[in-house]
Design a protein around this motif. Structure first.
Motif, short mmCIF file in Angstrom:
data_model
loop_
_atom_site.label_atom_id
_atom_site.label_comp_id
_atom_site.label_asym_id
_atom_site.label_seq_id
_atom_site.Cartn_x
_atom_site.Cartn_y
_atom_site.Cartn_z
N HIS A 120 0.79 1.67 9.18
CA HIS A 120 -0.64 1.90 9.41
C HIS A 120 -1.49 1.85 8.14
CE1 HIS A 120 0.05 2.67 13.57
NE2 HIS A 120 0.83 3.70 13.34
N LEU A 121 -0.87 1.75 6.98
CA LEU A 121 -1.64 1.67 5.73
C LEU A 121 -2.16 0.26 5.44
CD1 LEU A 121 0.53 3.87 3.35
CD2 LEU A 121 -1.58 4.52 4.53
N TYR A 164 5.33 3.13 6.46
CA TYR A 164 4.09 3.48 7.16
C TYR A 164 3.19 2.25 7.33
CZ TYR A 164 1.43 7.14 9.30
OH TYR A 164 0.84 7.94 10.26
N LEU A 183 4.79 17.71 8.07
CA LEU A 183 4.46 17.56 6.65
C LEU A 183 3.58 18.71 6.22
CD1 LEU A 183 4.08 15.50 4.13
CD2 LEU A 183 1.97 14.86 5.30
N CYS A 232 1.21 19.28 2.97
CA CYS A 232 0.62 18.80 1.71
C CYS A 232 0.11 19.98 0.90
CB CYS A 232 -0.53 17.85 2.04
SG CYS A 232 -1.62 17.50 0.64
N ILE A 280 2.20 11.86 -1.33
CA ILE A 280 1.77 13.23 -1.01
C ILE A 280 2.78 14.24 -1.53
CG2 ILE A 280 1.18 14.84 0.84
CD1 ILE A 280 0.01 12.65 2.42
N ARG A 333 0.86 -1.19 0.00
CA ARG A 333 0.00 0.00 0.00
C ARG A 333 0.89 1.22 0.00
NH1 ARG A 333 -5.44 0.17 -0.87
NH2 ARG A 333 -6.12 -1.97 -0.69
N GLU A 389 -2.49 14.22 -3.48
CA GLU A 389 -2.66 13.03 -2.63
C GLU A 389 -3.19 11.88 -3.47
OE1 GLU A 389 -4.23 13.80 1.60
OE2 GLU A 389 -4.85 15.55 0.47
N LEU A 390 -2.41 10.83 -3.56
CA LEU A 390 -2.80 9.66 -4.35
C LEU A 390 -2.50 8.40 -3.55
CD1 LEU A 390 -0.95 10.73 -7.64
CD2 LEU A 390 -3.41 10.92 -7.24
N SER A 391 -3.38 7.42 -3.63
CA SER A 391 -3.08 6.16 -2.97
C SER A 391 -3.02 5.04 -4.01
CB SER A 391 -4.09 5.84 -1.87
OG SER A 391 -5.40 5.87 -2.38
N GLY A 408 -2.11 20.28 -1.62
CA GLY A 408 -3.57 20.43 -1.71
C GLY A 408 -4.16 20.55 -3.10
N LEU A 424 0.90 5.64 -0.17
CA LEU A 424 0.21 6.93 -0.16
C LEU A 424 1.22 7.97 -0.58
CD1 LEU A 424 -2.23 8.74 0.67
CD2 LEU A 424 -1.29 8.74 2.99
#
Ligand SMILES: [Mg+2]
Lengths: 149, 149
Positions: free
Chosen positions: A80-81, A78, A121, A123, A6, A2, A130-132, A125, A4
Motif C-alpha cells: 500500500h505504500l 507493504y 503495532l 509506535c 516505525i 518506498r 516514524e520516518l519515510s 511516538g 516506512l
C-alpha cells in the motif's frame, strides 16, 4: 522502493489467508519487541538493479537502527505504500535479500509476502519514531560511459 | 489525497510533542474500538478544490465503513503517505471537514494534526481490512469548456 520505518514497542503478526502471490512458508506468526519495523514496497524501477536496491535499503535501515540503538528489526511487506509495484518475484527476492544482510548484525523477523495478515503495532511516538524513505537504485556503471567521461 | 484504510480491533493514540505546524487542541489522547482507521495525507493538488476533496474522501470512507458494517471511524493525519503534501492550513481544513461530515452518521475520533503521536493499532487481517486509495478532486466545471465541447 518506498519504506516506512516505525520505532515500536512491539510488532506482532499472524498470516490469515493467502493471496494469489503468497510465498510458500511456515512462518505464519511472529512477534518482536523493542524493534524497528520496516514496512516496504518494492517498486517497478527497483527491478533494474536488485542487488543495488538491497544494499541501499540495508544501509538506510542500519543507519536508523543504530541511531535508535535498536537490535531487533521487522521486515514487513507493504504494497500500500506504492502504486507502482515490482513483480512479486522481484519483491520477494529483495525482501529476502534485505533479511539475509541484516541478519548478520540484527535479530530479524520477516513477515510473509503475499498473505493477508493481522497485526498489532505500538509506535513509540518520539520525533524519530516514524520516518519515510524513497530509495532509488544506483545506476549500474556502464563501461562505455566511463570511457567517454 | 492518499488514504490508507485499516479495519481495526482498536486504535489508541497519545500526542507526545508538537511539531512547528501543530494544531491547537486539548484532544491529546483517544481510543476507539471496532473501527475503520483512515490514515490521510492531504496533497498539493487538493488545494484547488477543498470542498470537492472533502466530499470525495467522505464518500469513499462511508462506502468502506458500510461494507464493513463499522460505526466507528478514526481520522488520523499521516504525512508519510505522500511526498507532495498540501499546506498545513489546507490539510487541517480538509481533515476537519471530513470529521464534520462523518459525524452526521458515525462515531468519529480525529487525532490531532502536526503532533508527534504514540499509537497502538490492531489490524484485523481479513482481505478487506487494508485498502489504499488515491483520491483526486473533481475538476471544477468551467463555463468556457462546456460551451466548446
Ligand atoms: Mg514503552
Amino acid at each position: 522502493m518506498r519504506m516506512l520505518l516505525i520505532h515500536s514497542d512491539y510488532l506482532e503478526f499472524e498470516a490469515k489467508e493467502k493471496t494469489k502471490i503468497a510465498e510458500d512458508t511456515e512462518n505464519l506468526k511472529g512477534k518482536l519487541e523493542e524493534c524497528l519495523v520496516s514496512f516496504i514496497a518494492v517498486e517497478r524501477e527497483d527491478e533494474s538493479n536488485v542487488k543495488g536496491i538491497i544494499d541501499k535499503a540495508v544501509e538506510e535501515i542500519k543507519k536508523v537502527a543504530e541511531k535508535l540503538k535498536v537490535k531487533n528489526i521487522v521486515i514487513y511487506p507493504y504494497a500500500h505504500l506504492s502504486s507502482n509495484l515490482s513483480s512479486p518475484e522481484t519483491a520477494l527476492e529483495v525482501l529476502k535479500g534485505i533479511e539475509k544482510e541484516l541478519k548478520k548484525e540484527f535479530n530479524v523477523l520477516r513477515a510473509p509476502f503475499g498473505w493477508y495478515k493481522a497485526f498489532k503495532l505500538s509506535c513509540k511516538g518520539h520525533p524519530l519514531s516514524e520516518l519515510s524513505r524513497k530509495i532509488v537504485p544506483e545506476e549500474e556503471k556502464k563501461e562505455k560511459e566511463e570511457v567517454e567521461s
